[in-house]
Scaffold this active site. Structure first.
Site, PDB file in Angstrom:
ATOM      1  N   LYS A   4      21.404 106.867  13.190  1.00  0.00           N
ATOM      2  CA  LYS A   4      22.546 107.164  12.335  1.00  0.00           C
ATOM      3  C   LYS A   4      23.682 106.235  12.754  1.00  0.00           C
ATOM      4  CE  LYS A   4      26.127 108.930  11.861  1.00  0.00           C
ATOM      5  NZ  LYS A   4      27.460 108.331  11.422  1.00  0.00           N
TER       6      LYS A   4
ATOM      7  N   GLU B  45      27.317 107.025  26.250  1.00  0.00           N
ATOM      8  CA  GLU B  45      28.172 105.905  26.671  1.00  0.00           C
ATOM      9  C   GLU B  45      29.498 106.095  25.964  1.00  0.00           C
ATOM     10  OE1 GLU B  45      30.383 103.013  26.735  1.00  0.00           O
ATOM     11  OE2 GLU B  45      28.959 101.981  25.422  1.00  0.00           O
TER      12      GLU B  45
ATOM     13  N   CYS C 273      35.003  99.379  24.637  1.00  0.00           N
ATOM     14  CA  CYS C 273      35.156 100.501  25.567  1.00  0.00           C
ATOM     15  C   CYS C 273      35.311 100.043  27.003  1.00  0.00           C
ATOM     16  CB  CYS C 273      33.980 101.461  25.433  1.00  0.00           C
ATOM     17  SG  CYS C 273      32.369 100.669  25.638  1.00  0.00           S
TER      18      CYS C 273
ATOM     19  N   GLU D 156      42.637 105.938  26.497  1.00  0.00           N
ATOM     20  CA  GLU D 156      41.992 104.784  25.865  1.00  0.00           C
ATOM     21  C   GLU D 156      42.665 104.492  24.532  1.00  0.00           C
ATOM     22  OE1 GLU D 156      37.486 103.200  25.327  1.00  0.00           O
ATOM     23  OE2 GLU D 156      37.900 105.192  24.517  1.00  0.00           O
TER      24      GLU D 156
END
Length: 465
Positions: free
Chosen positions: A170, A245, A279, A372
């Site tokens: 997906k 992750e 990331c 972040e």
């Protein structure tokens, strides 16, 4: 316009059960450039059933034959690299040179690495009077992000197939067009029907249905920590494995004696790559107080080279642009000093652009030093000594990546051992597609790439004699 009206399930293309569509937008100008089907829970169920039916045959296929199919897939990806790069540029906004080198080039290398690993990996070993078997975990539900759309697909699908697993993918709804291309490459590579399946759709619908499906044995997800926690909870309720992750707030620690101009230039480039939508980006630069002013000056000059619309692309959508600008405004409100960029829209056309931004006078407790941002924003922090630098670098809920620069390798390695993070580059170390990638703390569970990435898709059985 690339209008896709079907999903790849059980070796053929079929329309979505619900009949809905998702529009794909070019973030550089806001134009709709394509559509894909909006998959439903029924579509996910069909894909999982196909994957389960194909599992016994694929798991029993000799590793050498699985390797041959992965090598054919690598060749298909290589042959369509130009089309892949143009597609990623259109749906993500990445400059074409970066899309060619990274978004199209790296997946070819990673897929090739798993073709080789499938041939050389020891799926059996002897320990004392036991034979230990490493067997496929089963059906994998792979949920991938938009920021590195093809790389993250290959980093999950290739090791899963090498291990003998079957997969339902997906992809992110912002960048599904390259996933369609990938499915075409899978088909052309002769991978058997049902071994790989593609369901496009929205995360809360298709993604959730995949994560909680009883027929899925492992969920591999890359994305935000918040969504990763939700997927972990769904998988935990069924006691199924996860590989997560997630986010990062990585530190780039420049120790006294390092090549300061090089360390700063590479650090700024790392943050600005992919418009900051990485990331593992080193978004916190830590500099000793004696070299702080010089580092700020160097970083300011380096950031000026990243001209929006030329060397740096837009963010993926309007919501992400607004989110990043909001963080920049928070940094200003909390007392950080803008030395490059800022929250104002750059003069780069109608796209979702954010000015490459550098903050000085950042302290560890500020929001921009803790959360972040996922945009082209660098925070420069000052430290007093190595103990202080290690404390600041580790003072975050994340632990994905980082960098250390020093006058000699031994000093850099000694400091890197103190960092609570999954991967550290030493004095500008090069990317290694075989090295394990993944995080400590809230940056995730498990590892991707290389033999460690293959292990994620295996389970262990021992036979005693």
């Amino acid at each position: 316009m690339k209008q896709h009206d079907a999903m790849y399930i059980d070796g053929s293309w079929r329309p979505a059960e619900g009949g809905g569509t998702i529009e794909v937008v070019n973030p550089a100008d806001g134009r709709v450039i394509g559509t894909v089907p909006a998959g439903s829970a029924q579509d996910v169920d069909a894909a999982v059933r196909a994957a389960r039916a194909a599992l016994p045959g694929w798991a029993a296929t000799p590793p050498e034959e699985r390797a041959d199919r992965l090598a054919a897939l690598r060749d298909q990806l290589a042959s369509r690299a130009g089309e892949i790069a143009e597609t990623v540029t259109a749906e993500l906004g990445s400059p074409l040179a970066f899309s060619t080198a990274v978004h199209a080039g790296v997946p070819v290398a990673v897929c090739g690495s798993y073709a080789e690993l499938a041939r050389t990996y020891s799926f059996e070993e002897t320990i004392g009077n036991s034979t230990v078997l490493h067997e496929p975990v089963g059906v994998v539900g792979a949920i991938t992000p938009w920021n590195y759309p093809l790389h993250q697909i290959v980093a999950k699908v290739a090791p899963a197939l090498a291990a003998g697993c079957t997969v339902v993918l997906k992809p992110a709804e912002d960048t599904p067009l390259v996933a369609q291309l990938f499915a075409e490459c899978v088909d052309a590579a002769g991978i058997p029907a049902g071994v790989f399946n593609l369901v496009t759709g929205l995360g809360p619908v298709a993604g959730q249905a995949l994560a909680e499906h009883d027929g899925v044995d492992l969920v591999s997800f890359t994305g935000s920590t918040a969504v990763g926690k939700r997927i972990g909870a769904l998988a935990g309720a069924a006691v199924k494995r996860v590989a997560l992750e997630l986010g990062g707030k990585s530190a780039n620690v420049i120790l006294p004696g390092a090549d300061l101009p090089k360390a700063v230039a590479v650090g700024v480039a790392n943050v600005m790559a992919n418009s900051g939508q990485t990331c593992s980006a080193w978004t916190r630069m830590l500099v000793h107080r004696d070299h702080y002013a010089e580092a700020v000056e160097l970083a300011t000059a380096a950031a000026a080279k990243y001209v929006p619309g030329e060397r740096i692309g837009p963010l993926v959508n309007a919501a992400q642009r607004d989110r990043v600008r909001g963080y920049i405004e928070q940094g200003i409100a909390q007392g950080a000093r803008v030395v490059a960029g800022g929250p104002e829209a750059p003069d780069a056309g109608p796209g979702y652009y954010v000015a490459p931004t550098v903050f000085a006078d950042v302290t560890p407790e500020m929001t921009i030093a803790q959360e972040e941002i996922f945009g082209p924003v660098l925070s420069i922090l000052k430290y007093e000594g190595e103990d202080d630098a290690a404390r600041i670098a580790n003072d975050t809920v994340y632990g994905l990546a980082g960098a250390v620069w020093a006058g000699d390798e031994a000093t850099a390695v000694a400091f890197a051992r103190r960092l609570h993070t999954g991967q550290v580059d030493i004095n500008g170390g090069r990317f290694n597609p075989l090295a394990p990638f993944g995080g400590y703390k809230q940056s995730g569970v498990g590892r991707e790439l290389g033999p460690h990435g293959l292990t994620e898709y295996l389970q262990t059985k021992s036979l005693q004699f």
